[in-house]
Scaffold this motif. Structure first.
Motif, PDB file in Angstrom:
ATOM      1  N   ALA A 109     -10.256  -0.532   8.511  1.00  0.00           N
ATOM      2  CA  ALA A 109      -9.486   0.392   7.675  1.00  0.00           C
ATOM      3  C   ALA A 109     -10.030   0.517   6.262  1.00  0.00           C
ATOM      4  N   ALA A 110     -10.274  -0.613   5.614  1.00  0.00           N
ATOM      5  CA  ALA A 110     -10.583  -0.608   4.184  1.00  0.00           C
ATOM      6  C   ALA A 110     -11.965  -1.158   3.856  1.00  0.00           C
ATOM      7  N   ASP A 111     -12.781  -1.421   4.881  1.00  0.00           N
ATOM      8  CA  ASP A 111     -14.151  -1.889   4.697  1.00  0.00           C
ATOM      9  C   ASP A 111     -14.234  -3.259   4.024  1.00  0.00           C
ATOM     10  N   HIS A 112     -13.182  -4.064   4.173  1.00  0.00           N
ATOM     11  CA  HIS A 112     -13.191  -5.415   3.613  1.00  0.00           C
ATOM     12  C   HIS A 112     -12.221  -6.271   4.421  1.00  0.00           C
ATOM     13  N   GLY A 113     -12.707  -7.366   4.979  1.00  0.00           N
ATOM     14  CA  GLY A 113     -11.914  -8.213   5.853  1.00  0.00           C
ATOM     15  C   GLY A 113     -10.742  -8.916   5.201  1.00  0.00           C
ATOM     16  N   ARG A 114     -10.697  -8.904   3.880  1.00  0.00           N
ATOM     17  CA  ARG A 114      -9.571  -9.529   3.170  1.00  0.00           C
ATOM     18  C   ARG A 114      -8.800  -8.503   2.342  1.00  0.00           C
ATOM     19  N   ALA A 115      -8.862  -7.260   2.746  1.00  0.00           N
ATOM     20  CA  ALA A 115      -8.163  -6.202   2.010  1.00  0.00           C
ATOM     21  C   ALA A 115      -6.672  -6.496   1.932  1.00  0.00           C
ATOM     22  N   GLU A 116      -6.104  -6.303   0.765  1.00  0.00           N
ATOM     23  CA  GLU A 116      -4.672  -6.502   0.552  1.00  0.00           C
ATOM     24  C   GLU A 116      -3.910  -5.259   1.000  1.00  0.00           C
ATOM     25  N   LYS A 117      -2.589  -5.375   1.059  1.00  0.00           N
ATOM     26  CA  LYS A 117      -1.736  -4.266   1.522  1.00  0.00           C
ATOM     27  C   LYS A 117      -1.947  -2.982   0.722  1.00  0.00           C
ATOM     28  N   PRO A 118      -2.063  -3.023  -0.614  1.00  0.00           N
ATOM     29  CA  PRO A 118      -2.288  -1.758  -1.342  1.00  0.00           C
ATOM     30  C   PRO A 118      -3.597  -1.064  -0.941  1.00  0.00           C
ATOM     31  N   ALA A 119      -4.629  -1.843  -0.659  1.00  0.00           N
ATOM     32  CA  ALA A 119      -5.903  -1.246  -0.239  1.00  0.00           C
ATOM     33  C   ALA A 119      -5.779  -0.605   1.139  1.00  0.00           C
ATOM     34  N   MET A 120      -5.018  -1.238   2.025  1.00  0.00           N
ATOM     35  CA  MET A 120      -4.792  -0.668   3.357  1.00  0.00           C
ATOM     36  C   MET A 120      -4.021   0.647   3.257  1.00  0.00           C
ATOM     37  N   ALA A 121      -3.006   0.672   2.398  1.00  0.00           N
ATOM     38  CA  ALA A 121      -2.216   1.887   2.209  1.00  0.00           C
ATOM     39  C   ALA A 121      -3.067   2.989   1.579  1.00  0.00           C
ATOM     40  N   ALA A 122      -3.891   2.632   0.607  1.00  0.00           N
ATOM     41  CA  ALA A 122      -4.766   3.621  -0.026  1.00  0.00           C
ATOM     42  C   ALA A 122      -5.763   4.185   0.980  1.00  0.00           C
ATOM     43  N   ALA A 123      -6.280   3.319   1.847  1.00  0.00           N
ATOM     44  CA  ALA A 123      -7.229   3.782   2.871  1.00  0.00           C
ATOM     45  C   ALA A 123      -6.552   4.743   3.845  1.00  0.00           C
ATOM     46  N   ALA A 124      -5.291   4.485   4.193  1.00  0.00           N
ATOM     47  CA  ALA A 124      -4.551   5.397   5.080  1.00  0.00           C
ATOM     48  C   ALA A 124      -4.344   6.748   4.413  1.00  0.00           C
ATOM     49  N   PHE A 125      -4.066   6.719   3.127  1.00  0.00           N
ATOM     50  CA  PHE A 125      -3.881   7.973   2.397  1.00  0.00           C
ATOM     51  C   PHE A 125      -5.195   8.749   2.340  1.00  0.00           C
ATOM     52  N   LEU A 126      -6.295   8.050   2.058  1.00  0.00           N
ATOM     53  CA  LEU A 126      -7.595   8.718   1.990  1.00  0.00           C
ATOM     54  C   LEU A 126      -8.035   9.257   3.353  1.00  0.00           C
ATOM     55  N   ALA A 127      -7.763   8.506   4.402  1.00  0.00           N
ATOM     56  CA  ALA A 127      -8.197   8.917   5.743  1.00  0.00           C
ATOM     57  C   ALA A 127      -7.396  10.101   6.267  1.00  0.00           C
ATOM     58  N   ALA A 128      -6.079  10.091   6.037  1.00  0.00           N
ATOM     59  CA  ALA A 128      -5.240  11.119   6.672  1.00  0.00           C
ATOM     60  C   ALA A 128      -4.060  11.579   5.824  1.00  0.00           C
ATOM     61  N   GLY A 129      -4.024  11.190   4.565  1.00  0.00           N
ATOM     62  CA  GLY A 129      -2.908  11.588   3.724  1.00  0.00           C
ATOM     63  C   GLY A 129      -1.621  10.871   4.060  1.00  0.00           C
ATOM     64  N   ALA A 130      -1.703   9.753   4.774  1.00  0.00           N
ATOM     65  CA  ALA A 130      -0.507   9.031   5.213  1.00  0.00           C
ATOM     66  C   ALA A 130       0.072   8.200   4.080  1.00  0.00           C
ATOM     67  N   GLU A 131       1.374   8.290   3.928  1.00  0.00           N
ATOM     68  CA  GLU A 131       2.119   7.451   2.997  1.00  0.00           C
ATOM     69  C   GLU A 131       3.279   6.847   3.768  1.00  0.00           C
TER      70      GLU A 131
END
Length: 195
Positions: free
Chosen positions: A124-146
C-alpha cells in the motif's frame, strides 16, 4: 456494534471500481481484532465490528455472526485476511478471532489468503512499517478513498486487503507501481476460486 462507511472515493483513479469488481470478482478484506474488526465488503464499502470488553468471549460470537451474515449476503469468491502478528503480546487474543473467522470461511466454502502486516504496508505505502496515516494517505492517492470513524485504521487496512486480492487475481482496482505490486508474490494465494 458500530457500523460506519467508506466515503465514496473520488475520481482520482479512472480504473477505481466502487460497486462491482472487474470481471465480477468478489473479494472481502478482513482486518481481525477482538475490539474492532475492519471489514471491506466486495462492494467496496467498509465498516467496523466493535465489541465491548465487558462482554468477554461473547465478542467472538458477535464477530462470527456479522462475518457469517456478510458471507451469505455478498458470497465472496475469496477473503483476504491480515495474518497474525508474529511476536506481539496481542497475538494470542487475535488468534481467537482468527480461529472463529477462519472456521466460518471454511464452512462457507470461501478460500482465504493470509497477508502479513509488513507485506500489506509495503504493497500500500511502499514501506513495511508504514503507520496508519501513511496507509490512509496511500488509499486517498490511489483511489480517493477516505475513511470515517477509523481511528485505528481497521477499515483502511481491510480496504487495502481487498485491493490485494483484486490485484493478485488480475482485476486491480487502481494502478500501483510494479515494485509495490510485486510484494504480493510473498502471499500464499488460493489457486482456485469458486465461481
Amino acid at each position: 456494534m458500530t457500523i460506519s462507511g467508506l466515503i465514496e472515493p473520488g475520481a482520482l483513479s479512472p480504473t477505481a471500481d466502487l460497486v462491482t469488481a472487474p470481471d465480477g470478482l468478489r473479494v472481502i478484506g478482513l482486518d481481525l481484532s477482538l475490539t474492532s474488526t475492519g471489514v471491506a465488503l466486495p462492494t467496496g464499502t467498509t465498516y467496523r465490528i466493535r465489541t465491548r470488553q465487558k462482554d468477554g468471549d461473547r465478542r467472538l460470537l458477535v464477530i462470527r455472526d456479522r462475518i457469517r451474515q456478510d458471507l451469505a449476503e455478498h458470497r465472496p469468491h475469496v477473503a483476504v485476511v491480515e495474518d497474525l502478528p508474529r511476536h506481539a503480546k496481542g497475538a494470542g487474543i487475535t488468534a481467537m478471532v482468527q480461529g472463529v473467522v477462519r472456521a466460518e470461511l471454511v464452512e462457507a466454502g470461501v478460500p482465504y489468503a493470509l497477508v502479513v502486516a509488513a507485506t500489506l504496508k509495503s504493497y500500500a505505502a511502499d514501506h513495511g512499517r508504514a503507520e496508519k496515516p501513511a496507509m490512509a494517505a496511500a488509499a486517498f492517492l490511489a483511489a480517493g478513498a477516505e475513511f470515517t470513524d477509523d481511528a485505528g485504521g481497521d477499515q483502511c487496512d481491510a480496504w487495502w486487503l481487498r485491493a490485494t486480492g483484486h490485484d493478485h487475481y488480475g482485476a486491480p482496482l487502481f494502478s500501483l507501481p510494479e515494485a509495490q505490486r510485486a510484494r504480493l508474490t510473498k502471499v500464499n494465494w488460493p489457486v482456485e476460486l469458486p465461481r
